[in-house]
Design a protein around this motif. Structure first.
Motif, PDB file in Angstrom:
ATOM      1  N   CYS A  84      -4.371   8.226   1.078  1.00 27.74           N
ATOM      2  CA  CYS A  84      -4.518   7.067  -0.160  1.00 27.74           C
ATOM      3  C   CYS A  84      -4.477   7.949  -1.281  1.00 27.74           C
ATOM      4  O   CYS A  84      -5.191   8.692  -1.703  1.00 27.74           O
ATOM      5  CB  CYS A  84      -5.720   6.482   0.272  1.00 27.74           C
ATOM      6  SG  CYS A  84      -5.997   5.551  -1.408  1.00 27.74           S
ATOM      7  N   CYS A  97       0.797  -0.972   0.041  1.00 28.98           N
ATOM      8  CA  CYS A  97      -0.187   0.096  -0.368  1.00 28.98           C
ATOM      9  C   CYS A  97       0.728   1.248   0.094  1.00 28.98           C
ATOM     10  O   CYS A  97       1.730   1.335   0.911  1.00 28.98           O
ATOM     11  CB  CYS A  97      -0.810  -0.055   1.125  1.00 28.98           C
ATOM     12  SG  CYS A  97      -1.680   1.362   1.566  1.00 28.98           S
ATOM     13  N   CYS A 119      -7.116   0.526  -7.064  1.00 28.93           N
ATOM     14  CA  CYS A 119      -5.832   0.672  -6.638  1.00 28.93           C
ATOM     15  C   CYS A 119      -5.252  -0.770  -7.273  1.00 28.93           C
ATOM     16  O   CYS A 119      -5.550  -1.629  -7.424  1.00 28.93           O
ATOM     17  CB  CYS A 119      -6.034   0.068  -5.138  1.00 28.93           C
ATOM     18  SG  CYS A 119      -4.777  -0.225  -4.378  1.00 28.93           S
TER      19      CYS A 119
HETATM   20 FE1  SF4 Z   1      -3.578   1.644   0.248  1.00 30.49          FE
HETATM   21 FE2  SF4 Z   1      -5.195   3.353  -1.285  1.00 30.49          FE
HETATM   22 FE3  SF4 Z   1      -4.809   0.956  -2.150  1.00 30.49          FE
HETATM   23 FE4  SF4 Z   1      -6.079   1.039  -0.080  1.00 30.49          FE
HETATM   24  S1  SF4 Z   1      -6.982   1.809  -1.996  1.00 30.49           S
HETATM   25  S2  SF4 Z   1      -4.550  -0.198  -0.487  1.00 30.49           S
HETATM   26  S3  SF4 Z   1      -4.994   2.913   0.965  1.00 30.49           S
HETATM   27  S4  SF4 Z   1      -3.289   2.712  -2.033  1.00 30.49           S
END
Ligand code: SF4
Ligand code: 13P
Length: 305
Positions: free
Chosen positions: A172, A86, A260
């Motif tokens: 994020c 992440c 993501c």
């Molecule tokens: Fe990380 Fe954002 Fe992906 Fe969640 S959505 S894993 S907070 S980068």
């Protein structure tokens, strides 16, 4: 091999090897179908602590596999795709955290679970999006240094006006990109739909939502609601999962940018290779990290209930 054949082989191997598969709700449908447990970060942590299997494969990102290892020190824990991390978890270095703690002496250091295990060793407690308000509300200290997501931090602070919060300026990269212009466009396209958003979105987006909650919170709300249409303000795989779960309701993404790429890295074949013994990464953490980050994570489970 077809998807169904691979899934069947995975189910056979995991039973034979006494391995439990945990999958975050942002994983693809074909992975959720072979998982023993799916859910948000908090649910995965609780489930990891409860599981009686000898091994765990985490389909998600690195901090989730590390949390699992810390809660289950006697189990073998694998991250199905070792590249999946992440970006928010890496935003703040240990040195920066130490500087912040010096700047705010006497504050409780609260880490969003989306942080490295190293950072957790120097924090008082961790929280997830589902448990942040509950946990921060129970801390004796009324001053809180919240890292690294200021959006979840501000959402929590608003619910706890009696406490003083300071934030790190992280967040994020996916959720914080969504704007009120996206909300306006989505509402114009789907005027009857309810807007459900994750607290990692900015305060301007959260303010306009009909419901704010964790990944599981959003899914449960949509399942239980009498409404027929929903705009989903979190990672776009939730749109697809809800479409499968409730074929008579309609779900729309708030923004195409809510994808993501790290969560998308894990494939069904990663899980297959992990079980074959030629893929995945077994999580190994130093005693210092197991002890230090463990204190912070176990306190979360204790206070989160
Ligand atoms: Fe990380 Fe954002 Fe992906 Fe969640 S959505 S894993 S907070 S980068
Ligand atoms: P949840 O705590 O809702 O699972 O969220 C985790 C996450 O990475 C959100 O982007």
């Amino acid at each position: 091999m077809t998807v169904a054949e691979i899934q069947e082989e995975i189910l056979r191997m995991k039973k034979e090897q006494d391995v439990c598969i945990l999958a975050h709700a942002y994983q693809g449908q074909e992975i959720l179908e072979i998982a023993d447990y799916t859910g948000d970060s908090y649910g995965l942590s609780v489930q990891a602590a409860k599981s009686s299997a000898k091994g765990v494969i985490m389909c998600g990102v690195r901090f989730m596999a590390e949390t699992c290892k810390i809660l289950c020190p006697d189990k073998k824990v694998w991250l199905a795709n070792p590249e999946a991390g992440c970006p928010m978890a890496e935003q703040l270095s240990l040195e920066e955290l130490r500087k912040l703690k010096e700047q705010y002496p006497g504050y409780a250091a609260v880490a969003y679970i989306n942080t490295t295990s190293e950072l957790k060793t120097e924090c008082d407690v961790c929280v997830t999006s589902a448990s942040s308000v509950k946990i921060c509300g129970q801390l004796e200290n009324d001053r809180i240094l919240f890292i690294p997501d200021p959006n979840l931090g501000r959402y929590t602070a608003e619910k706890l006006p009696e406490k003083t919060f300071v934030f790190y300026n992280g967040g994020c990269p996916r959720h914080q990109e969504v704007s009120s212009a996206d909300v306006k466009r989505a509402r114009e396209l789907h005027p009857e739909a309810l807007l459900l958003v994750h607290p990692e979105c900015s305060p301007e987006v959260v303010k306009e939502a009909d419901y704010v909650g964790s990944t599981t919170g959003i899914m449960d709300f949509a399942l239980r609601s009498d409404a027929g249409e929903f705009i989903i303000g979190t990672e776009n795989s939730i749109v697809e999962h809800l479409q499968f779960d409730c074929p008579d309701k309609q779900f729309y993404p708030l923004s195409p940018s809510l994808t993501c790429m790290d969560m998308k890295l894990t494939t069904l074949m990663d899980v297959y290779h992990c079980l074959k013994g030629n893929g995945g990464e077994e999580i190994r953490l130093s005693d210092e990290i197991m002890e230090g980050a463990g204190r912070c994570i176990r306190r979360m489970v204790e206070l989160g209930g």
